[in-house]
Design an enzyme around this catalytic site. Structure first.
Site, PDB file in Angstrom:
ATOM      1  CB  CYS A 189       6.166   6.624  26.191  1.00 19.32           C
ATOM      2  SG  CYS A 189       5.590   8.074  27.085  1.00 19.32           S
ATOM      3  CB  SER A 238      -2.249  -1.928   2.151  1.00 20.41           C
ATOM      4  OG  SER A 238      -1.211  -2.829   2.419  1.00 20.41           O
ATOM      5  CB  ALA A 239      -3.758  -7.201   0.308  1.00 15.16           C
ATOM      6  N   GLY A 271       0.811  -1.199   0.000  1.00 14.14           N
ATOM      7  CA  GLY A 271       0.000   0.000   0.000  1.00 14.14           C
ATOM      8  C   GLY A 271       0.846   1.251   0.000  1.00 14.14           C
ATOM      9  CB  THR A 272       4.033   2.114   1.705  1.00 13.76           C
ATOM     10  OG1 THR A 272       3.510   2.047   3.031  1.00 13.76           O
ATOM     11  CG2 THR A 272       5.074   3.220   1.632  1.00 13.76           C
ATOM     12  CD  GLN A 286      -6.530   1.232   8.958  1.00 12.06           C
ATOM     13  OE1 GLN A 286      -7.388   0.472   9.429  1.00 12.06           O
ATOM     14  NE2 GLN A 286      -5.233   0.996   9.072  1.00 12.06           N
TER      15      GLN A 286
END
Length: 459
Positions: free
Chosen positions: A320, A194-195, A69-70, A177
Site C-alpha cells: 500500500c 554507502s556512507a 552505494g548503488t 547496513q
C-alpha cells in the site's frame, strides 16, 4: 520528533559535520595536481582512503570511492562479470538482496546472462548449503548482503564465502547496513557500502575489489579512482564519510548493545500490546538497531501517516505504500505478512523514553485504522452451514483479508471461503492470515479475473 528510519539514512554524525566543514576549506582543489592546493587535497583523500580501508579490513589500494552505494554495487557487479566473462555468464544472488543488486541482475539477464536467485527461510536467511548448490560451472559472480535492509537478518557470509572460494567464484558483499557495526567476516572478494547508512553524508559510496579478483571496469575509461569510478572525487564528502565511519565504529560495541535492548523491547512488547501482529526477521542473528513487524487488517500507508502525525518517522514494506501496489520483494521472498508493515530502525543516541512512547502510541493508532476499515474482532464465530465466495476484486490491501475474516465465521468447521482478488499482496497476506489463525490455506487458482484463494476452516 523521534526519527526511527536510520536504515534508509542515518542522521549526519557530529564528527562527519566537523570533518565536512574542515575539508570544504582545505580539500576543494584537484588532488591530481602537483601544486600546493592539489597536494593538500591529495593528502586528505589518501588519509580518508586509509581510514576507510582499516574499517573495512582491506588494503587502501583495493578501495575506491564512488558517488553512492548503488553506484558501487552497479560498478562492482558489472566489472566483476566483465572480468570473468570467459568463465561464464551465470550470476547467483539471494532473493532478498537490495534493489541495486537485483536491478544489476535484471540488466545482466536482459543482456543474455543467466541469474539464479537463492531462496530464504521465513526468517529471511539463506542456507549456506542451498547457496553453495546454486554455484556451478560457468558461474562468474555471486552476491550476498551482509544483513538485510528491511528485516535486519544477518546472512551467513563467512560460510557462503568459503563455498564460493572452494568453487572459484568471487563473492560480492553488499555491506551497506552492517558496516557501521563491524567488518564483514569471511573471505569475500568484493564489497560495496554507502556512507549515508552510517552517519556520513549522502553521495559517497565505497567499492572494494580484492587483489587477484578479475575485474574489468565498464564504461569510458577514466584516470580517477583506479579507473573504477569516473569523475572528480567529492573530497569533502569522502573525508566526512571516513571520519564518521571511524567514529561510529568506536561507539559500535556500547551503542549496539544498548540499541539491541531497545529493539528487543519492541519485538517483545508489540505482539503483547497489539493483537494480530507478526514480527519478521531472525530473532537472534540480526542487526542491533532494526525490527520489522506487520499488523493484520491495517493499511500500511495509513499506518505510516498516523505514526507521522504522532511524531514518529518510520518506514514500511507494505504494498500500500509503494507505487507498484506489490509488496516488498523481501517480505514476499520470506512468505510473511506484508499488510500494515512497519520497519523501525533506531539511530545511535535514540532515547529509551522515545521507544516507550512509541509503544504507548502504537496500539491506539492500529486500533483506529482497523476500526476505520471495518476490521472484525479477533477469532472466528460459531459457524453456519455453507461455503462462501468473497469478491474482493479491485480492492487493495488490507481489504481482501478483512472481507475474508468478516465471513469466515459463517462457514462450519471443514467449510471453505474463497477470496477473489487481483491484489498481488493477497498471495502473501491470505496464507499469513491462515498461519496466524491456525486455519488451513488450501491454495490458489486462476479465476476469470484475478486469482481465487481458498481457505478451509479447521477450528
Amino acid at each position: 520528533m523521534p526519527y526511527f528510519d536510520s536504515a534508509s539514512a542515518a542522521p549526519l554524525h557530529p564528527v562527519a559535520r566537523q570533518a565536512l566543514q574542515a575539508a570544504l576549506d582545505e580539500g576543494w582543489a584537484d588532488p591530481a595536481r602537483l601544486y600546493r592546493e592539489g597536494r593538500r587535497a591529495r593528502l586528505l583523500l589518501d588519509a580518508a582512503r586509509e581510514a576507510a580501508a582499516e574499517a573495512v579490513g582491506c588494503r587502501p589500494d583495493e578501495l575506491v570511492f564512488t558517488p553512492s552505494g548503488t553506484a558501487a554495487v552497479h560498478s562492482g557487479v558489472a566489472g566483476a562479470l566483465a572480468g570473468r566473462r570467459r568463465t561464464g555468464r551465470h550470476l547467483v544472488v539471494s532473493a532478498v538482496e537490495h534493489s541495486s543488486v537485483l536491478h544489476s541482475a535484471a540488466a545482466h539477464g536482459a543482456a543474455g546472462g543467466t541469474v539464479t536467485e537463492v531462496p530464504v527461510d521465513r526468517g529471511g536467511r539463506v542456507a549456506p548449503d542451498a547457496y553453495a548448490a546454486a554455484l556451478r560451472e560457468g558461474t562468474a559472480l555471486a552476491c550476498l548482503q551482509s544483513a538485510n535492509h528491511e528485516v535486519g537478518t544477518e546472512q551467513p557470509v563467512a560460510e557462503v564465502a568459503a563455498a564460493c572460494r572452494e568453487a572459484g567464484v568471487p563473492l560480492l558483499v553488499d555491506a551497506a547496513q552492517s558496516l557501521a557495526w563491524g567488518p564483514v567476516a569471511g573471505d569475500w572478494s568484493l564489497l560495496a557500502a554507502s556512507a549515508h547508512k552510517w552517519g556520513g553524508p549522502a553521495g559517497v559510496g565505497l567499492l572494494v575489489v580484492r587483489k587477484g579478483v578479475r575485474f574489468a571496469p565498464q564504461g569510458p575509461a577514466d584516470e580517477r579512482e583506479s579507473g573504477r569510478s569516473a569523475g572528480f572525487e567529492n573530497i569533502p564528502g569522502i573525508v566526512a564519510a571516513a571520519a564518521s565511519l571511524r567514529a561510529v565504529r568506536a561507539e559500535a560495541a556500547g551503542e549496539g548493545a544498548r540499541l539491541r535492548e531497545l529493539v528487543e523491547r519492541i519485538r517483545t512488547r508489540v505482539p503483547e500490546l497489539v493483537p494480530d501482529v507478526e514480527v519478521a526477521g531472525d530473532p537472534v542473528r540480526r542487526l542491533p538497531h532494526l525490527v520489522t513487524f506487520s499488523c493484520l487488517y491495517v493499511d500500511g500507508e495509513a499506518l505510516l501517516h498516523e505514526l507521522d502525525r504522532a511524531g514518529f518517522s518510520v518506514s514500511s514494506g507494505s504494498s500500500c505504500t509503494s507505487s507498484t501496489l506489490t509488496p516488498s520483494h523481501v517480505l514476499r521472498a520470506m512468505g510473511v505478512l506484508s499488510e500494515g508493515n512497519v520497519r523501525v530502525s533506531l539511530p545511535p543516541g535514540t532515547a529509551e523514553a522515545d521507544v516507550d512512547r512509541f509503544l504507548e502510541v502504537l496500539p491506539g493508532v492500529v486500533a483506529g485504522i482497523r476500526e476505520r476499515f471495518g476490521a472484525p474482532a479477533s477469532g472466528p464465530a460459531a459457524g453456519g452451514d455453507r461455503s462462501l465466495v468473497v469478491d474482493a476484486l479491485g480492492r487493495r490491501c488490507p481489504v481482501p483479508v478483512i472481507e475474508l475474516a468478516k465471513v469466515f465465521g459463517d462457514v462450519p468447521v471443514g467449510g471453505t471461503v474463497t477470496v477473489l482478488s487481483d491484489d498481488e499482496a493477497a498471495r502473501l497476506d491470505i496464507p499469513a492470515w491462515c498461519g496466524m489463525r491456525g486455519q488451513e490455506y488450501v491454495g490458489e487458482r486462476p479465476a476469470e479475473r484475478g486469482t481465487a484463494y481458498t481457505v478451509r476452516r479447521t477450528s
